[in-house]
Design an enzyme around this catalytic site. Structure first.
Site, PDB file in Angstrom:
ATOM      1  N   PHE A 142     -19.936  37.409  65.108  1.00 19.44           N
ATOM      2  CA  PHE A 142     -21.128  37.274  64.276  1.00 19.44           C
ATOM      3  C   PHE A 142     -21.611  35.841  64.392  1.00 19.44           C
ATOM      4  CE2 PHE A 142     -23.646  36.328  60.557  1.00 19.44           C
ATOM      5  CZ  PHE A 142     -24.513  37.404  60.549  1.00 19.44           C
ATOM      6  N   ASP A 227     -18.105  28.088  66.745  1.00 15.55           N
ATOM      7  CA  ASP A 227     -19.016  28.369  65.637  1.00 15.55           C
ATOM      8  C   ASP A 227     -18.222  28.227  64.344  1.00 15.55           C
ATOM      9  OD1 ASP A 227     -20.577  29.452  63.645  1.00 15.55           O
ATOM     10  OD2 ASP A 227     -21.322  31.124  64.852  1.00 15.55           O
ATOM     11  N   LYS A 256     -24.242  26.162  56.504  1.00 15.46           N
ATOM     12  CA  LYS A 256     -23.839  26.691  55.203  1.00 15.46           C
ATOM     13  C   LYS A 256     -23.432  25.575  54.243  1.00 15.46           C
ATOM     14  CE  LYS A 256     -22.679  31.340  56.848  1.00 15.46           C
ATOM     15  NZ  LYS A 256     -23.888  32.005  56.334  1.00 15.46           N
TER      16      LYS A 256
END
Length: 404
Positions: A142, A227, A256
């Site tokens: 993802f 990531d 984030k």
């Protein structure tokens, strides 16, 4: 539910695109690990906005930095310089050991930026023939929802009816070092991978996998892109999850929690070789690197370090993991996790994780199901031992109640 709550849910359904299926709780306030709904009920947040709120909801020092900067200057675009960008560069580079930094807004933008840059590096530095660059990715990955990313997703829901997709990606199983080595060709410019697959259900690779990956990338001159948008900035009990394996990526993606949940901020952290290929006009973002974002990110990083949140994530994560493992619950198949990135995987015959998340909501704890049978647990890094113990007791009670 009150009439007001039902009206708000109905309005969302009537006017909003149906691309999410949230729990039917309407939140209006947050502080630390706790959130309150519009009717005053309190919940322990065990999702942290997919790890964007690592520092806790509405951290006062980040809030103060945002308000102070918002009074002075919010946006200049990169057509002009601002007095926060260089300081952000300096502080994030010193903290992470990065040589170059490229600020963006969302995590997906950081991923797209990395894809562009490693392709450019492949052509201009490695010598890959034009338009032949290949990037290796993992099944069940993802990396966002952009067109390029869903093109190499193995999630049929993410891909369905969005093609045609961009070529240049090779998909291999996650955690399989033999498959990775076999996929490398002279055209391979990068390996894009999550240190822990979060959306897939907190999947942790075998011990020794990433050191072996690092060695193969070095041997074949392949850029290792980690990531760390979910795993980074303290979530796993280290500043970056790569530290658990004792390796360093060539390119690291963060986002984030880089803003503590106040503002969309992301960054590509790189060696000079990859980001050094960019020249003026070849990539950019109107909002990327704006002074408000930089001021917020600087404060978010500062409190993460100064308040010992990373160490607390390691300590409370171990306590949380041990507590979940000790539960006497028949329908749990496996407990996984590192730091405060945890998962409770249920047996298929348990009837799906969604209904248990709804049962947890009724008991005052908010968590999110993923891949049908898994409950993700990821509270803010400021959680206390007492709150962890209450959460474990609450999860055990929900998992043992009769939902038939």
């Amino acid at each position: 539910m009150s009439t007001d709550v039902l009206d708000l849910i109905a309005t969302e359904a009537r006017l909003g695109a149906q691309n999410y299926k949230p729990l039917d709780v309407i939140l209006s306030r947050g502080e630390g690990v706790w959130v309150w709904d519009t009717e005053g009920r309190r919940y322990l947040d065990c999702l942290s906005a997919y790890s964007a709120v690592n520092q806790g909801h509405c951290h006062p020092k980040i809030l103060a930095a945002m308000v102070e900067q918002a009074k002075k200057l919010t946006l200049t675009s990169r057509a002009f310089r601002n007095d926060q960008l260089a300081l952000f560069y300096e502080e994030v580079a010193a903290l992470t050991g990065s040589h170059k930094v490229l600020p963006m807004n969302s995590g997906a933008e950081a991923v797209e930026t990395a894809i562009k840059c490693v392709r450019k590096w492949g052509y201009e530095v490695k010598g890959v023939p034009e338009d032949k660059a290949e990037i290796i990715v993992c099944a069940d990955n993802f990396h966002g929802r952009t067109l390029a990313v869903v093109g190499f997703s193995t999630d049929r829901e993410a891909r369905g009816h969005f093609g045609p997709f961009a070529p240049g990606f090779r998909v291999i199983p996650f955690g399989d070092i033999a498959a990775f080595e076999a996929a490398i060709t002279p055209h391979t410019v990068a390996f894009l991978v999550e240190p822990i697959q979060g959306e897939a259900g907190v999947i942790i690779p075998p011990t020794g996998y990433f050191p072996a990956v690092r060695a193969l990338c070095t041997k074949h001159n392949v850029t290792l892109i980690l990531d760390e948008i979910q795993t980074g900035l303290g979530r796993t009990g280290r500043l970056l999850a790569e530290a658990h394996e004792g390796i360093e990526a060539d390119v690291t993606l963060i986002g984030k929690a880089l803003s503590g949940g106040f503002y969309p901020v992301s960054a590509v952290l790189s060696n000079t070789a990859v980001l050094g290929t960019l020249k003026p006009g070849q990539h950019g973002s109107t909002f990327g690197g704006n002074p408000l974002a930089c001021a917020v990110a600087r404060a978010a990083l500062r409190v993460l370090i100064e308040e010992g949140m990373i160490e607390n994530a390691e300590r409370q994560g171990r306590h949380f993991h041990d507590g979940l493992k000790a539960m006497r619950v028949n329908n749990v198949r496996e407990i996984r996790g590192r730091g405060l990135m945890l998962a409770v995987e249920l047996h298929p015959e348990a009837g799906g994780a969604r209904r248990y998340c709804e049962a947890l909501q009724a008991r005052g704890l908010l968590a999110k199901d993923t891949h049908e049978h898994t409950i993700r647990i990821a509270p803010p890094l400021v959680i206390t031992q007492g709150e962890v113990e209450w959460a474990v007791d609450t999860i055990e009670a929900a998992l043992t109640q009769d939902l038939s």
